[in-house]
Design a protein around this motif. Structure first.
Motif, PDB file in Angstrom:
ATOM      1  N   MET A 173       0.827  -1.211   0.000  1.00 48.29           N
ATOM      2  CA  MET A 173       0.000   0.000   0.000  1.00 48.29           C
ATOM      3  C   MET A 173       0.858   1.257   0.000  1.00 48.29           C
ATOM      4  O   MET A 173       0.494   2.273  -0.590  1.00 48.29           O
ATOM      5  CB  MET A 173      -0.944  -0.006   1.203  1.00 48.29           C
ATOM      6  CG  MET A 173      -2.009  -1.084   1.139  1.00 48.29           C
ATOM      7  SD  MET A 173      -3.262  -0.905   2.430  1.00 48.29           S
ATOM      8  CE  MET A 173      -4.111   0.576   1.864  1.00 48.29           C
ATOM      9  N   GLU A 174       2.009   1.189   0.669  1.00 48.13           N
ATOM     10  CA  GLU A 174       2.886   2.361   0.739  1.00 48.13           C
ATOM     11  C   GLU A 174       3.722   2.548  -0.516  1.00 48.13           C
ATOM     12  O   GLU A 174       4.363   3.579  -0.695  1.00 48.13           O
ATOM     13  CB  GLU A 174       3.812   2.233   1.958  1.00 48.13           C
ATOM     14  CG  GLU A 174       3.066   2.323   3.285  1.00 48.13           C
ATOM     15  CD  GLU A 174       3.956   2.023   4.481  1.00 48.13           C
ATOM     16  OE1 GLU A 174       5.124   1.598   4.250  1.00 48.13           O
ATOM     17  OE2 GLU A 174       3.501   2.190   5.634  1.00 48.13           O
ATOM     18  N   SER A 175       3.709   1.544  -1.408  1.00 50.20           N
ATOM     19  CA  SER A 175       4.540   1.615  -2.610  1.00 50.20           C
ATOM     20  C   SER A 175       3.984   2.548  -3.670  1.00 50.20           C
ATOM     21  O   SER A 175       4.707   2.985  -4.567  1.00 50.20           O
ATOM     22  CB  SER A 175       4.694   0.216  -3.211  1.00 50.20           C
ATOM     23  OG  SER A 175       3.467  -0.214  -3.800  1.00 50.20           O
ATOM     24  N   GLY A 176       2.686   2.815  -3.622  1.00 50.34           N
ATOM     25  CA  GLY A 176       2.051   3.650  -4.629  1.00 50.34           C
ATOM     26  C   GLY A 176       1.432   2.866  -5.769  1.00 50.34           C
ATOM     27  O   GLY A 176       0.795   3.443  -6.657  1.00 50.34           O
ATOM     28  N   ILE A 177       1.583   1.546  -5.761  1.00 58.62           N
ATOM     29  CA  ILE A 177       1.066   0.755  -6.867  1.00 58.62           C
ATOM     30  C   ILE A 177      -0.453   0.700  -6.871  1.00 58.62           C
ATOM     31  O   ILE A 177      -1.076   0.440  -7.903  1.00 58.62           O
ATOM     32  CB  ILE A 177       1.665  -0.664  -6.834  1.00 58.62           C
ATOM     33  CG1 ILE A 177       1.528  -1.316  -8.218  1.00 58.62           C
ATOM     34  CG2 ILE A 177       0.987  -1.524  -5.778  1.00 58.62           C
ATOM     35  CD1 ILE A 177       2.268  -2.615  -8.352  1.00 58.62           C
ATOM     36  N   MET A 178      -1.055   0.959  -5.719  1.00 62.48           N
ATOM     37  CA  MET A 178      -2.521   0.925  -5.638  1.00 62.48           C
ATOM     38  C   MET A 178      -3.155   1.889  -6.640  1.00 62.48           C
ATOM     39  O   MET A 178      -4.167   1.587  -7.269  1.00 62.48           O
ATOM     40  CB  MET A 178      -2.986   1.274  -4.225  1.00 62.48           C
ATOM     41  CG  MET A 178      -2.174   0.645  -3.105  1.00 62.48           C
ATOM     42  SD  MET A 178      -2.511  -1.087  -2.950  1.00 62.48           S
ATOM     43  CE  MET A 178      -4.062  -1.017  -2.093  1.00 62.48           C
ATOM     44  N   GLU A 179      -2.516   3.072  -6.784  1.00 59.13           N
ATOM     45  CA  GLU A 179      -3.068   4.081  -7.694  1.00 59.13           C
ATOM     46  C   GLU A 179      -2.915   3.688  -9.161  1.00 59.13           C
ATOM     47  O   GLU A 179      -3.599   4.227 -10.029  1.00 59.13           O
ATOM     48  CB  GLU A 179      -2.374   5.427  -7.458  1.00 59.13           C
ATOM     49  CG  GLU A 179      -2.716   6.090  -6.124  1.00 59.13           C
ATOM     50  CD  GLU A 179      -2.011   5.441  -4.947  1.00 59.13           C
ATOM     51  OE1 GLU A 179      -0.974   4.753  -5.178  1.00 59.13           O
ATOM     52  OE2 GLU A 179      -2.500   5.580  -3.809  1.00 59.13           O
ATOM     53  N   LEU A 180      -2.018   2.735  -9.438  1.00 60.50           N
ATOM     54  CA  LEU A 180      -1.784   2.314 -10.821  1.00 60.50           C
ATOM     55  C   LEU A 180      -2.725   1.200 -11.265  1.00 60.50           C
ATOM     56  O   LEU A 180      -2.722   0.820 -12.433  1.00 60.50           O
ATOM     57  CB  LEU A 180      -0.337   1.842 -10.981  1.00 60.50           C
ATOM     58  CG  LEU A 180       0.745   2.843 -10.551  1.00 60.50           C
ATOM     59  CD1 LEU A 180       2.123   2.266 -10.807  1.00 60.50           C
ATOM     60  CD2 LEU A 180       0.570   4.173 -11.274  1.00 60.50           C
ATOM     61  N   LEU A 181      -3.505   0.663 -10.311  1.00 64.58           N
ATOM     62  CA  LEU A 181      -4.440  -0.419 -10.621  1.00 64.58           C
ATOM     63  C   LEU A 181      -5.846  -0.027 -10.171  1.00 64.58           C
ATOM     64  O   LEU A 181      -6.487  -0.743  -9.405  1.00 64.58           O
ATOM     65  CB  LEU A 181      -3.999  -1.712  -9.924  1.00 64.58           C
ATOM     66  CG  LEU A 181      -2.569  -2.189 -10.219  1.00 64.58           C
ATOM     67  CD1 LEU A 181      -2.186  -3.333  -9.285  1.00 64.58           C
ATOM     68  CD2 LEU A 181      -2.437  -2.622 -11.669  1.00 64.58           C
ATOM     69  N   PRO A 182      -6.363   1.095 -10.645  1.00 63.17           N
ATOM     70  CA  PRO A 182      -7.639   1.607 -10.128  1.00 63.17           C
ATOM     71  C   PRO A 182      -8.823   0.683 -10.383  1.00 63.17           C
ATOM     72  O   PRO A 182      -9.772   0.649  -9.597  1.00 63.17           O
ATOM     73  CB  PRO A 182      -7.805   2.943 -10.859  1.00 63.17           C
ATOM     74  CG  PRO A 182      -6.973   2.796 -12.107  1.00 63.17           C
ATOM     75  CD  PRO A 182      -5.815   1.949 -11.709  1.00 63.17           C
ATOM     76  N   SER A 183      -8.780  -0.084 -11.464  1.00 62.22           N
ATOM     77  CA  SER A 183      -9.927  -0.934 -11.789  1.00 62.22           C
ATOM     78  C   SER A 183     -10.121  -2.057 -10.774  1.00 62.22           C
ATOM     79  O   SER A 183     -11.213  -2.606 -10.658  1.00 62.22           O
ATOM     80  CB  SER A 183      -9.743  -1.541 -13.185  1.00 62.22           C
ATOM     81  OG  SER A 183      -8.602  -2.383 -13.214  1.00 62.22           O
ATOM     82  N   GLN A 184      -9.075  -2.390 -10.002  1.00 62.68           N
ATOM     83  CA  GLN A 184      -9.179  -3.480  -9.034  1.00 62.68           C
ATOM     84  C   GLN A 184      -9.717  -3.005  -7.681  1.00 62.68           C
ATOM     85  O   GLN A 184      -9.998  -3.842  -6.807  1.00 62.68           O
ATOM     86  CB  GLN A 184      -7.809  -4.150  -8.848  1.00 62.68           C
ATOM     87  CG  GLN A 184      -7.303  -4.809 -10.125  1.00 62.68           C
ATOM     88  CD  GLN A 184      -6.084  -5.690  -9.879  1.00 62.68           C
ATOM     89  OE1 GLN A 184      -6.004  -6.405  -8.880  1.00 62.68           O
ATOM     90  NE2 GLN A 184      -5.122  -5.653 -10.807  1.00 62.68           N
ATOM     91  N   GLN A 185      -9.841  -1.694  -7.500  1.00 57.63           N
ATOM     92  CA  GLN A 185     -10.404  -1.133  -6.260  1.00 57.63           C
ATOM     93  C   GLN A 185      -9.740  -1.758  -5.025  1.00 57.63           C
ATOM     94  O   GLN A 185     -10.396  -2.330  -4.156  1.00 57.63           O
ATOM     95  CB  GLN A 185     -11.924  -1.335  -6.224  1.00 57.63           C
ATOM     96  CG  GLN A 185     -12.648  -0.654  -7.374  1.00 57.63           C
ATOM     97  CD  GLN A 185     -14.153  -0.860  -7.333  1.00 57.63           C
ATOM     98  OE1 GLN A 185     -14.666  -1.734  -6.631  1.00 57.63           O
ATOM     99  NE2 GLN A 185     -14.877  -0.044  -8.067  1.00 57.63           N
TER     100      GLN A 185
END
Length: 489
Positions: free
Chosen positions: A155-167
């Motif tokens: 979560m702290e890596s920033g990858i969450m924002e790169l996969l928005p479709s997976q919510q």
């Protein structure tokens, strides 16, 4: 990803959900399922970088994406993974992502499988597997391990924002971790390290502590599931997710932690554990009796009652003793004399087949075998060799009982006994402790053990650990038969 035998049917009911049953009579050894792993990954706690292609140790990074490790023998890895970090939004992610937090590797790979349109359908069954997160927020360690080693760093890596479709949220990531763990079998890399192979179908079969199937894994991590015993139409296809040499309470504890399952199989319901008495205690009131655990109507374990004099051994005192011995085993730290002392001390309190005594015997046999392999003694000691053969022999009846049919457990036990016996009798014969007739008699016992072990392993893939073991046994058998020809006339 998977290939089901035409003799197998998929069915559904409320208790087991979607599962497999035999559609026609099936013989032992018949292949029921072949499956490639959805993904193979190191364990969460692994800190050593592994090659993204072959999963051996690696110290360099992919030149294109600069995120995934590659070994000197591998020049590329999965195209989608590589391209994701080499171009587009993935460029914003720190290139030291896996260097700093290698534990996230397995979950990261699953997220990218879900992101890739070509592999997303392969994940569908896994994603449909229900997870009740509240069952895991219990402080038993799994939740905390996932949180610290995987979820928070990702979560702290920033990858969450790169996969928005997976919510993606913290809870979604925790659920993914649980799905990975619940569908993983231990597999072995070429360098000998253990990894997790995620098998969506093979690892979702219903559990039974006496499975009717055998799981075979080759060196390419492919799974073959074959029948261990004859199956009749309508028979449920079972797998086992516990160590068969554990006692009932320990198997059930493991299943509650790993799969949130209360097992009520025939072995768990049998206080004698199929006649092995692997959880039975020596009665403290009579000389001949053994106390077994009483079960209530719901399968819950109660006090221990002697089968001979009917006296009661309170459950609290049994669990206290089990904890004491378990702690002593941890403290033994591979010391042969300590294990022998523990065996002498506690054999007065347990049935000879009690799983803790078996554990001690296995530890002693392992130490003795390691000493022989490392040539730690210049002249092999007949007393130690005889001790190892005796211990291996003690384990065989239990292995045969708890895993019937085509049993890899029993085959491996036979191999360990075979090697121990041959080493001993060759030394005894060389030093004239055995005459020719006695040597030939023992060789025939060894020959029978070798043949039985090979028969049990005949359906294993050639390029699997058990396949290589079968080759080793065949070589040993050839040597035995040569001596029989020489001395058996």
């Amino acid at each position: 990803m998977q290939d089901l035998s035409e003799n197998i049917q998929q069915v559904h009911n409320e208790k087991l959900g979607r599962h497999l049953v035999a559609g026609l009579p099936i013989e032992p050894g018949e292949t029921l399922l072949e499956e490639r792993p959805l993904l193979v990954t190191p364990h969460w706690e692994c800190g050593q970088l592994k090659c993204a292609q072959c999963l051996q140790e690696s110290y360099v990074m992919c030149r294109k994406c600069q995120v995934y490790p590659l070994c000197m023998d591998c020049s590329q890895h999965d195209d989608f993974e590589c391209e994701f970090f080499a171009s587009g939004a993935g460029k914003s992610i720190c290139k030291d992502l896996l260097v700093k937090n290698y534990g996230i590797c397995g979950l990261l790979r699953l997220l990218l499988l879900l992101e890739d349109p070509t592999t997303r359908p392969d994940c569908q069954v896994l994603m449909e597997w229900p997870v009740n997160l509240e069952d895991y927020r219990d402080g038993e360690g799994m939740w905390q391990e996932h949180e610290e080693q995987v979820v928070r760093p990702l979560m702290e890596s920033g990858i969450m924002e790169l996969l928005p479709s997976q919510q993606l949220t913290s809870d979604v990531l925790h659920a993914h971790c649980i799905r990975i763990d619940s569908h993983a079998f231990e597999v072995t890399a070429r360098d000998g390290d253990t990894l997790k192979g995620v098998f969506v179908c093979g690892a979702s079969l219903p559990h039974h502590c006496v499975p009717n199937t055998v799981v075979a894994l080759d060196e390419e991590f492919n799974m073959k599931l074959y029948a261990a015993v004859p199956l009749q139409p309508g028979d449920i296809i079972y797998n086992s997710y516990t160590n068969p040499l554990m006692g009932t309470s320990q198997r059930q504890h493991q299943l509650r932690l790993s799969r949130r399952l209360d097992c009520t199989c025939s072995r768990c319901q049998d206080p004698t554990e199929m006649g092995t008495h692997m959880s039975s205690m020596k009665c403290r009131e009579c000389a001949e009796g053994y106390a077994v655990c009483e079960m209530d109507a719901n399968g819950r374990m109660g006090d221990w009652r002697c089968l001979n004099c009917k006296s009661i051994l309170p459950a609290a005192s049994v669990h206290e003793l089990l904890a004491e011995v378990g702690g002593a085993l941890v403290d033994a730290r591979g010391d042969l004399q300590v294990y022998e002392s523990l065996l002498t001390q506690y054999r007065q309190l347990f049935h000879p087949n009690h799983f803790l005594l078996l554990d001690i015997k296995q530890n002693i046999a392992t130490i003795l075998r390691a000493a022989a392999l490392m040539n730690s003694v210049e002249q092999p000691c007949k007393k130690l060799l005889a001790r190892r053969a005796e211990l291996c022999s003690d384990l065989l009846p239990v292995c045969r009982a708890v895993v019937p049919g085509l049993s890899k457990l029993y085959a491996i036990g036979l191999f360990e006994y075979l090697i121990s016996l041959v080493e001993l009798i060759e030394l005894q014969f060389a030093e004239s402790d055995l005459d020719k007739k006695g040597y030939v008699g023992q060789l025939r016992i060894a020959s029978q053990a070798a043949k039985e072990a090979m028969e049990l392993l005949r359906f294993e893939p050639e390029n699997s650990a058990e396949g290589f073991l079968s080759e080793r046994i065949a070589m040993e058998l050839e040597r035995i038969e040569s001596d029989l020809m020489k001395y058996g006339r």
